[in-house]
Design a protein around this motif. Structure first.
Motif, PDB file in Angstrom:
ATOM      1  N   SER A   1     -39.111 -21.865 -21.888  1.00 29.36           N
ATOM      2  CA  SER A   1     -40.443 -22.435 -21.637  1.00 29.36           C
ATOM      3  C   SER A   1     -40.232 -23.682 -20.789  1.00 29.36           C
TER       4      SER A   1
ATOM      5  N   ARG B   1     -40.623 -26.914 -21.238  1.00 27.84           N
ATOM      6  CA  ARG B   1     -40.121 -28.155 -21.873  1.00 27.84           C
ATOM      7  C   ARG B   1     -40.734 -29.412 -21.242  1.00 27.84           C
ATOM      8  N   LEU B   2     -41.934 -29.261 -20.745  1.00 28.71           N
ATOM      9  CA  LEU B   2     -42.594 -30.433 -20.131  1.00 28.71           C
ATOM     10  C   LEU B   2     -43.289 -31.308 -21.174  1.00 28.71           C
ATOM     11  N   SER B   3     -43.354 -30.829 -22.414  1.00 27.60           N
ATOM     12  CA  SER B   3     -44.208 -31.507 -23.400  1.00 27.60           C
ATOM     13  C   SER B   3     -43.897 -32.992 -23.612  1.00 27.60           C
TER      14      SER B   3
ATOM     15  N   GLU C   1     -51.711 -22.399 -21.285  1.00 28.32           N
ATOM     16  CA  GLU C   1     -51.156 -23.291 -22.318  1.00 28.32           C
ATOM     17  C   GLU C   1     -51.599 -24.738 -22.065  1.00 28.32           C
TER      18      GLU C   1
ATOM     19  N   ARG D   1     -53.848 -27.325 -24.484  1.00 31.05           N
ATOM     20  CA  ARG D   1     -53.632 -28.755 -24.714  1.00 31.05           C
ATOM     21  C   ARG D   1     -54.934 -29.517 -24.514  1.00 31.05           C
TER      22      ARG D   1
ATOM     23  N   TRP E   1     -36.915 -31.866 -30.642  1.00 32.34           N
ATOM     24  CA  TRP E   1     -37.789 -30.887 -29.971  1.00 32.34           C
ATOM     25  C   TRP E   1     -37.632 -29.523 -30.626  1.00 32.34           C
TER      26      TRP E   1
ATOM     27  N   ASN F   1     -42.276 -23.523 -29.525  1.00 29.25           N
ATOM     28  CA  ASN F   1     -43.561 -23.283 -30.193  1.00 29.25           C
ATOM     29  C   ASN F   1     -43.401 -22.273 -31.325  1.00 29.25           C
TER      30      ASN F   1
ATOM     31  N   ARG G   1     -41.958 -23.944 -34.319  1.00 30.83           N
ATOM     32  CA  ARG G   1     -42.943 -24.854 -34.951  1.00 30.83           C
ATOM     33  C   ARG G   1     -43.909 -24.059 -35.823  1.00 30.83           C
ATOM     34  N   GLN G   2     -44.385 -22.939 -35.280  1.00 29.64           N
ATOM     35  CA  GLN G   2     -45.379 -22.148 -36.032  1.00 29.64           C
ATOM     36  C   GLN G   2     -44.794 -21.646 -37.349  1.00 29.64           C
TER      37      GLN G   2
ATOM     38  N   ALA H   1     -44.055 -24.494 -39.950  1.00 30.76           N
ATOM     39  CA  ALA H   1     -45.334 -25.001 -40.464  1.00 30.76           C
ATOM     40  C   ALA H   1     -45.935 -23.994 -41.446  1.00 30.76           C
TER      41      ALA H   1
ATOM     42  N   PHE I   1     -43.592 -34.190 -38.508  1.00 31.25           N
ATOM     43  CA  PHE I   1     -43.506 -33.883 -37.073  1.00 31.25           C
ATOM     44  C   PHE I   1     -43.841 -35.126 -36.235  1.00 31.25           C
TER      45      PHE I   1
ATOM     46  N   ASP J   1     -47.909 -35.691 -29.952  1.00 36.99           N
ATOM     47  CA  ASP J   1     -49.198 -35.956 -29.313  1.00 36.99           C
ATOM     48  C   ASP J   1     -50.231 -35.775 -30.415  1.00 36.99           C
TER      49      ASP J   1
ATOM     50  N   SER K   1     -52.465 -32.518 -30.195  1.00 32.93           N
ATOM     51  CA  SER K   1     -51.751 -31.236 -30.279  1.00 32.93           C
ATOM     52  C   SER K   1     -51.075 -31.080 -31.629  1.00 32.93           C
TER      53      SER K   1
ATOM     54  N   ASN L   1     -52.699 -28.447 -34.123  1.00 33.13           N
ATOM     55  CA  ASN L   1     -51.952 -27.217 -34.413  1.00 33.13           C
ATOM     56  C   ASN L   1     -51.673 -27.073 -35.902  1.00 33.13           C
TER      57      ASN L   1
HETATM   58  C1  LIG Z   1     -47.232 -27.193 -35.901  1.00 35.45           C
HETATM   59  C2  LIG Z   1     -47.244 -27.496 -34.414  1.00 35.45           C
HETATM   60  C3  LIG Z   1     -47.191 -28.808 -33.963  1.00 35.45           C
HETATM   61  C4  LIG Z   1     -47.217 -29.081 -32.595  1.00 35.45           C
HETATM   62  N1  LIG Z   1     -47.142 -30.395 -32.174  1.00 35.45           N
HETATM   63  C5  LIG Z   1     -47.196 -30.672 -30.860  1.00 35.45           C
HETATM   64  C6  LIG Z   1     -47.140 -32.012 -30.392  1.00 35.45           C
HETATM   65  O1  LIG Z   1     -47.095 -32.969 -31.157  1.00 35.45           O
HETATM   66  N2  LIG Z   1     -47.130 -32.226 -29.040  1.00 35.45           N
HETATM   67  C7  LIG Z   1     -47.210 -31.189 -28.150  1.00 35.45           C
HETATM   68  O2  LIG Z   1     -47.193 -31.439 -26.936  1.00 35.45           O
HETATM   69  N3  LIG Z   1     -47.314 -29.925 -28.572  1.00 35.45           N
HETATM   70  C8  LIG Z   1     -47.297 -29.623 -29.883  1.00 35.45           C
HETATM   71  N4  LIG Z   1     -47.366 -28.323 -30.298  1.00 35.45           N
HETATM   72  C9  LIG Z   1     -47.653 -27.274 -29.297  1.00 35.45           C
HETATM   73  C10 LIG Z   1     -46.434 -26.554 -28.690  1.00 35.45           C
HETATM   74  O3  LIG Z   1     -45.566 -26.117 -29.692  1.00 35.45           O
HETATM   75  C11 LIG Z   1     -45.665 -27.434 -27.708  1.00 35.45           C
HETATM   76  O4  LIG Z   1     -46.562 -27.998 -26.783  1.00 35.45           O
HETATM   77  C12 LIG Z   1     -44.663 -26.606 -26.904  1.00 35.45           C
HETATM   78  O5  LIG Z   1     -43.769 -25.948 -27.770  1.00 35.45           O
HETATM   79  C13 LIG Z   1     -43.913 -27.524 -25.965  1.00 35.45           C
HETATM   80  O6  LIG Z   1     -42.955 -26.808 -25.258  1.00 35.45           O
HETATM   81  P1  LIG Z   1     -43.096 -26.581 -23.699  1.00 35.45           P
HETATM   82  O7  LIG Z   1     -43.377 -27.862 -23.023  1.00 35.45           O
HETATM   83  O8  LIG Z   1     -41.892 -25.842 -23.257  1.00 35.45           O
HETATM   84  O9  LIG Z   1     -44.372 -25.659 -23.629  1.00 35.45           O
HETATM   85  P2  LIG Z   1     -44.825 -24.540 -22.594  1.00 35.45           P
HETATM   86  O10 LIG Z   1     -44.885 -23.261 -23.340  1.00 35.45           O
HETATM   87  O11 LIG Z   1     -43.992 -24.562 -21.377  1.00 35.45           O
HETATM   88  O12 LIG Z   1     -46.332 -24.959 -22.253  1.00 35.45           O
HETATM   89  C14 LIG Z   1     -46.634 -25.948 -21.263  1.00 35.45           C
HETATM   90  C15 LIG Z   1     -47.435 -27.075 -21.868  1.00 35.45           C
HETATM   91  O13 LIG Z   1     -48.655 -26.588 -22.427  1.00 35.45           O
HETATM   92  C16 LIG Z   1     -48.998 -27.354 -23.584  1.00 35.45           C
HETATM   93  N5  LIG Z   1     -49.012 -26.474 -24.765  1.00 35.45           N
HETATM   94  C17 LIG Z   1     -48.328 -25.329 -24.948  1.00 35.45           C
HETATM   95  N6  LIG Z   1     -48.645 -24.780 -26.134  1.00 35.45           N
HETATM   96  C18 LIG Z   1     -49.520 -25.623 -26.720  1.00 35.45           C
HETATM   97  C19 LIG Z   1     -50.208 -25.609 -27.969  1.00 35.45           C
HETATM   98  N7  LIG Z   1     -50.063 -24.626 -28.875  1.00 35.45           N
HETATM   99  N8  LIG Z   1     -51.013 -26.649 -28.255  1.00 35.45           N
HETATM  100  C20 LIG Z   1     -51.192 -27.665 -27.379  1.00 35.45           C
HETATM  101  N9  LIG Z   1     -50.577 -27.719 -26.177  1.00 35.45           N
HETATM  102  C21 LIG Z   1     -49.763 -26.702 -25.856  1.00 35.45           C
HETATM  103  C22 LIG Z   1     -47.904 -28.404 -23.756  1.00 35.45           C
HETATM  104  O14 LIG Z   1     -48.325 -29.595 -23.159  1.00 35.45           O
HETATM  105  C23 LIG Z   1     -46.729 -27.783 -23.015  1.00 35.45           C
HETATM  106  O15 LIG Z   1     -45.803 -28.744 -22.534  1.00 35.45           O
HETATM  107  C24 LIG Z   1     -47.322 -28.020 -31.666  1.00 35.45           C
HETATM  108  C25 LIG Z   1     -47.377 -26.700 -32.135  1.00 35.45           C
HETATM  109  C26 LIG Z   1     -47.331 -26.438 -33.490  1.00 35.45           C
HETATM  110  C27 LIG Z   1     -47.391 -25.010 -33.954  1.00 35.45           C
END
Ligand SMILES: Cc1cc2nc3c(=O)[nH]c(=O)nc-3n(C[C@H](O)[C@H](O)[C@H](O)COP(=O)(O)OP(=O)(O)OC[C@H]3O[C@@H](n4cnc5c(N)ncnc54)[C@H](O)[C@@H]3O)c2cc1C
Length: 460
Positions: free
Chosen positions: A239, A241-243, A279, A283, A335, A338, A341-342, A345, A363, A371, A374, A378
């Motif tokens: 994924s 990993r920009l979060s 995605e 957010r 880190w 997703n 995390r699901q 949780a 978390f 965040d 989010s 979530n």
């Molecule tokens: C219990 C739980 C807690 C979470 N806590 C956070 C948190 O504190 N901060 C956070 O940024 N995300 C959170 N997430 C959402 C998600 O898991 C992460 O955003 C994601 O795993 C980050 O990896 P990525 O940047 O590679 O995401 P990618 O899959 O590459 O997605 C790109 C971007 O989309 C956004 N995004 C993706 N999925 C979600 C989602 N389900 N909800 C909101 N935004 C999303 C994020 O900004 C992410 O960087 C949480 C999810 C769960 C199930």
């Protein structure tokens, strides 16, 4: 001479940041205040604090290049900002609207405190949508993401990001500047390094975020496979990993969307690129939902005392490898995917029967990308305390088999599983090697059909 104070929070970037949009004062002070309460109560863990400090140092460098600077203080944010405004006789304090209830309350308090001194101006930014582009008024935000998306239509248009300012107003004469060394703020954070098993290094700051975005889109090209890989567990590129950068505001969602648009212009729009944009929209949805929810997002902030099994979950000692591996990864890297995390949780809330807020607070402490919207959104969604009111439970054992069929993920984080045959055995070690692995804290009723026969060491 007019003086602005720019109060930075989760918006640590130059480009596409409404806080620098003119007209600006003749002089300007930029301040970030690390809430001392977060430090004292452990609400910010050492991983995130380190990432935050890197982001602040990087931002200071960029501000200095433009004739400005950054002041970082540890204290009570409203008190610090108000006393700076009073001392400088500022004309205006500028701050971004945040999704968090506490953050919104801090702005209201500063407005009251500074009533006789200056204006407090709140600006929108960081998200894909501006409030005027929302498909409904905030009070009528649809209860589900699908309905929200439908209301936006098949191809919603998002505004382009704004460029970074070339120059900024000078620093007020004799005003304080600079930031304390991280070791003075938290020596444990200064000494913290992620372990090597995560296979990825996050570094705070706008250019590091930009570099990751470029890498994901253009160098590795992994975005082309996002749709298929996004539920992955091992490796740097399953994924984006920009979060962490999005969470600290080192990148805005519009910047990611625009970069994705450039990639699509060359490679064509695909299921994968559309899914990544979706995605980002999730957010946004959580952001707007948090703003609408206010304090109720947290389901009451007073947390119950954690039962003993909660510490076992935090330490990765539940006996369920798919849960424990993820909790090790979280502790080791700050880190988690997703998918992981699901599952952790769901196991905490639905199988161990614990209060979801304990998990959300853990978390909050551990995640690099914490965040408020989010995270709490979530967790509420999984617990059934979200807007839909429906709980989302995952059958963790089946999830483990499906997403980690060889048991490579669990063995990576729990090397004692390597001696078991690759496959289901590694997800049920208490069944195949009961002498070495304890029975999990909870084995839900609906796992029974999936359990391996006792002592089936050859396993599946
Ligand atoms: C219990 C739980 C807690 C979470 N806590 C956070 C948190 O504190 N901060 C956070 O940024 N995300 C959170 N997430 C959402 C998600 O898991 C992460 O955003 C994601 O795993 C980050 O990896 P990525 O940047 O590679 O995401 P990618 O899959 O590459 O997605 C790109 C971007 O989309 C956004 N995004 C993706 N999925 C979600 C989602 N389900 N909800 C909101 N935004 C999303 C994020 O900004 C992410 O960087 C949480 C999810 C769960 C199930």
């Amino acid at each position: 001479m007019s003086t602005d104070i720019v109060w930075l929070r989760q918006d640590l970037r130059l480009a596409d940041n409404p806080l620098w949009r003119g007209p600006l004062g003749r002089q300007m002070l930029c301040v970030y205040v690390l809430d001392e309460h977060w430090l004292a109560t452990g609400r910010i863990g050492r991983a995130r604090l380190g990432f935050l400090w890197q982001s602040l140092i990087a931002l200071r460098g960029e501000l200095l290049k433009r004739g400005s600077d950054l002041l970082v203080r540890v204290g009570e944010p409203v008190a610090v900002v108000a006393s700076l405004a009073e001392a400088l006789q500022a004309d205006r304090v500028r701050v971004r609207v945040d999704a968090g209830w506490e953050e919104a309350r801090a702005v209201s308090r500063s407005r009251r405190r500074l009533e006789a001194v200056c204006a407090v101006e709140e600006l929108e930014g960081g998200m894909l949508l501006a409030p005027e582009l929302l498909p409904t008024p905030l009070e009528a935000l649809p209860a589900s993401f699908s309905a929200f998306r439908r209301r936006l239509g098949p191809a919603p248009a998002f505004a382009d990001p704004e460029p970074a300012p070339v120059t900024l107003p000078p620093w007020p004469e004799a005003a304080p500047r600079g930031l304390p060394a991280l070791r003075e703020v938290c020596s444990r954070s200064a000494g913290w390094r992620p372990g090597p098993r995560g296979g990825f290094r996050f570094a705070g700051g706008e250019s590091a975020g930009r570099a990751r975005l470029d890498d994901y889109l253009w160098n590795s090209g992994a975005v082309a496979r996002y749709r298929e890989t996004r539920d992955g567990l091992v490796g740097p590129d399953f994924s984006s990993r920009l979060s962490p950068w999005l969470a600290q505001g080192c990148l805005s969602a519009r910047q990611v969307n625009a970069a994705l648009g450039e990639w699509e212009a060359e490679h064509g729009e695909s299921e994968s690129s559309r899914w990544l944009r979706l995605e980002l929209l999730w957010r946004d949805y959580f952001h707007w939902a948090a703003r609408q929810a206010g304090r109720t997002l947290f389901g009451g902030r007073e947390l119950p005392s954690p039962p003993a099994a909660f510490s076992a979950w935090c330490r990765g000692e539940t006996g369920v490898p798919f849960v424990d591996a993820a909790m090790y990864e979280l502790a080791d890297t700050g880190w988690l995917s997703n998918r992981a995390r699901q599952n952790v949780a769901s196991y905490l809330v639905h199988d161990l029967g614990m209060d979801w807020r304990l998990g959300a607070a853990w978390f909050e402490r551990c995640l690099l990308d914490y965040d408020v919207a989010s995270n709490w959104g979530n967790w509420g969604y999984i617990a059934g305390r979200g807007r839909q009111g429906r709980a989302h439970r995952f059958h963790v054992l089946r999830q483990a088999d499906h997403y980690d069929p060889e048991g490579a993920y669990v063995a990576r984080w729990q090397p004692d599983l390597e001696r078991l045959p690759a496959g289901t055995s590694r997800h049920q070690p208490w069944r195949v090697a009961p002498e070495a692995f304890p029975v999990p804290l909870a084995v839900p009723e609906d796992w029974h059909d999936d359990l391996l026969p006792p002592g089936d060491g050859a396993g599946r």
